[in-house]
Design an enzyme around this catalytic site. Structure first.
Site, PDB file in Angstrom:
ATOM      1  CD  GLU A 101       4.614  79.259  27.275  1.00 14.95           C
ATOM      2  OE1 GLU A 101       3.414  79.291  26.918  1.00 14.95           O
ATOM      3  OE2 GLU A 101       5.237  80.235  27.685  1.00 14.95           O
ATOM      4  CB  CYS A 149       1.049  83.149  26.596  1.00 15.71           C
ATOM      5  SG  CYS A 149       2.462  82.729  27.545  1.00 15.71           S
ATOM      6  CE  LYS A 162      14.076  85.173  14.662  1.00 19.12           C
ATOM      7  NZ  LYS A 162      13.469  86.272  15.443  1.00 19.12           N
ATOM      8  CD  GLU A 218      -2.531  83.826  22.978  1.00 18.72           C
ATOM      9  OE1 GLU A 218      -1.879  83.455  21.986  1.00 18.72           O
ATOM     10  OE2 GLU A 218      -2.098  83.764  24.142  1.00 18.72           O
TER      11      GLU A 218
HETATM   12  C1  UN1 Z   1       4.038  85.089  33.544  1.00 17.93           C
HETATM   13  O1  UN1 Z   1       2.838  85.293  33.438  1.00 17.93           O
HETATM   14  O2  UN1 Z   1       4.651  85.368  34.577  1.00 17.93           O
HETATM   15  O3  UN1 Z   1       4.587  84.697  26.993  1.00 17.93           O
HETATM   16  C2  UN1 Z   1       4.846  84.474  32.507  1.00 17.93           C
HETATM   17  C3  UN1 Z   1       4.064  84.604  28.098  1.00 17.93           C
HETATM   18  C4  UN1 Z   1       4.490  83.425  28.937  1.00 17.93           C
HETATM   19  C5  UN1 Z   1       5.101  83.804  30.208  1.00 17.93           C
HETATM   20  C6  UN1 Z   1       4.167  84.336  31.201  1.00 17.93           C
HETATM   21  N1  UN1 Z   1       5.441  82.658  28.207  1.00 17.93           N
HETATM   22  O4  UN1 Z   1       3.261  85.402  28.464  1.00 17.93           O
END
Ligand code: UN1
Length: 479
Positions: A248, A282, A173, A381
């Site tokens: 994550e 992130c 998805k 955040e």
């Molecule tokens: C990165 O910084 O190379 O959503 C990857 C995000 C993370 C991945 C970052 N899951 O920003």
């Protein structure tokens, strides 16, 4: 609905229950395409098809799976310009970032193509004479993959590739905001000869498609990337029916700059980490924790560098920072600028809505200075091109501030001191620690994930990905 981009369910391209426009955030008059949104019933069909296809796929030749993943990787590389442009067009990151992300996705498929051949087990002697014990890894069965919008192709790749490599069937998805690249990637996967039912693309809303995936008894594992809030609800749903889950989520990533840092490295890393990809990572460096002796120099170099950055259409040559992804996120960013100012943070650069030749969600990168760790802008955040500088007396205080957060994804330190660098790597409470490198931008072949509320479950990427995408089987044999 001509030109409607369809879902792929049980080996067929099918229309959804509605068609939603995918809008370019650099130019809201540009409709990238119209995408079929599925409902719960269609999602259930995809899950049933995945479940029916799982046993044969799980036992299929590893050579066949390896070849298919490698071919997908090659096709992505061959089409990197086209796909990179699509990433930039639908998400708003720059063309170079879009191409870079596409290459990374390709490399991930090729890496897992090879990993397919490396999956191994262990043999033990039993404590009972005459018995052998073998440990092998088996696929989970059906995995549901729920994606965020900020990496429209790399994150799909790092979930889909290991899922298929280790013999799982997939219900994929994409995020509502960025179905275009995911759709092309899905066509490439389908054309690589993956059997019907093994790979299913189901576009649509989180409340309908996402919830169905989370709650369906036949989805054995769920891998999710997105917000902490949604992640918690995914986890609750998964755990209530004992499904395996991997999350994550957010970051409030610190970048410490010590007095002994090389100033250019510090500014390069801070600018890259905080503002590239419009701060929509992130792993972004949102808290810049700077010690006294370098504080003023760092602030003035940051302001100088910020003034050179070009915010414009993601596809325009020379653009450093594209637009924010949509109006909702832009509004949220501007609200946080207001919150920061009200909390007493000093806004020394940017933080304003911008207009450009095309109607889009443009915003100038923002820098707050003289902030304190308890301000909301330093705890929550934001997910935009906004960073705050927090002063610290020395390394010990900087580390304490860095660890004073509920999140623990990435982190960094800029220093020429081996002692501080080594101490930092051992004591930072984060899944990723960078020394003299930006907090964002991770390699594709090594483990990725965080501590505290940033991640839950097994790590993603590299050979660690098998911890989530396989289950361990212990077999005893009497000779
Ligand atoms: C990165 O910084 O190379 O959503 C990857 C995000 C993370 C991945 C970052 N899951 O920003």
């Amino acid at each position: 609905m001509s030109g409607l981009k369809k879902n792929y369910i049980a080996g067929e391209w099918v229309e959804g229950v509605s068609g939603e426009d995918n809008i370019n955030p650099s130019d809201t008059t540009d409709v990238v395409g119209t995408y079929a949104w599925a409902d719960s019933a269609q999602t259930e069909r995809a899950i049933e098809a995945a479940s029916a296809a799982a046993p044969a796929w799980g036992q299929s030749s590893i050579q066949k799976r390896s070849d298919a993943l490698d071919a997908i990787g090659n096709e992505l590389i061959a089409r990197k310009e086209e796909l990179g442009e699509l990433v930039a067009r639908e998400e708003g990151k720059t063309l170079l970032e879009g191409i870079g992300e596409t290459v990374r996705a390709a490399q991930i498929f090729k890496f897992f193509g090879a990993e397919t051949l490396r999956l191994n087990g262990e043999i033990f002697d039993s404590v009972r004479p005459g018995l052998d014990v073998t440990i092998t890894r088996a696929p989970l069965g059906v995995v549901g993959l729920i994606l965020p919008w900020n990496f429209p192709i790399a994150i799909p790749a790092w979930k889909v590739a290991p899922a298929l490599a280790y013999g799982n069937s997939v219900v994929f998805k994409p995020a509502e905001l960025v179905p275009a690249t995911a759709h092309v990637m899905s066509e490439i996967i389908v054309n690589a000869g993956i059997p019907d039912g093994v790979f299913n693309l189901v576009m649509g809303s989180g409340s309908e498609v996402g919830t169905t995936i989370v709650n369906h008894q036949k989805v054995t594992g769920i891998s999710f990337t997105g917000s902490v809030e949604t992640g918690q609800s995914v986890a609750r749903g998964a755990v209530s029916r004992m499904a395996k889950v991997q999350l994550e989520m957010g970051g409030k990533n610190p970048l410490i700059v010590l007095d002994d840092a090389d100033l250019t490295t510090a500014v390069d890393c801070a600018i890259n980490g905080a503002y590239f990809s419009t701060g929509q990572r992130c792993t972004a460096s949102s808290r810049l924790i700077v010690t006294e002796g370098i504080y003023d120099k760092f602030v003035s170099s940051m302001r100088e560098r910020l003034s050179t950055l070009v915010v414009d259409h993601a596809l325009k040559a020379g653009t450093d920072i594209g637009p924010v992804v949509d109006e909702r996120q832009l509004q949220k960013n501007l609200d946080y600028i207001q919150i920061g100012v009200e909390e007493g943070a000093k806004l020394v650069y940017g933080g304003e809505r911008l207009s450009r030749d095309t109607p889009g969600f443009y915003m100038s990168p923002a820098l707050f200075i003289d902030t304190s760790p308890n301000m909301r802008i330093n705890r929550e955040e934001i997910f935009g091109p906004i960073a705050s500088i927090i002063p610290a007396k020395g390394y010990d205080e900087a580390l304490a501030i860095a660890n004073d957060t509920d999140l623990g994804l990435s982190s960094g330190i800029i220093t020429t001191s081996l002692k501080h660098a080594s101490h930092f790597k051992r004591n930072i409470q984060a899944g990723v620690a960078m020394v003299n490198a930006p907090t964002a931008g991770v390699d594709y072949h090594v483990a990725f994930g965080g501590t505290k509320s940033s991640s839950y479950g097994a790590r993603e990427q590299g050979s660690y990905a098998k911890e989530f995408y396989t289950t361990v089987r212990t077999a005893y044999t009497q000779a």
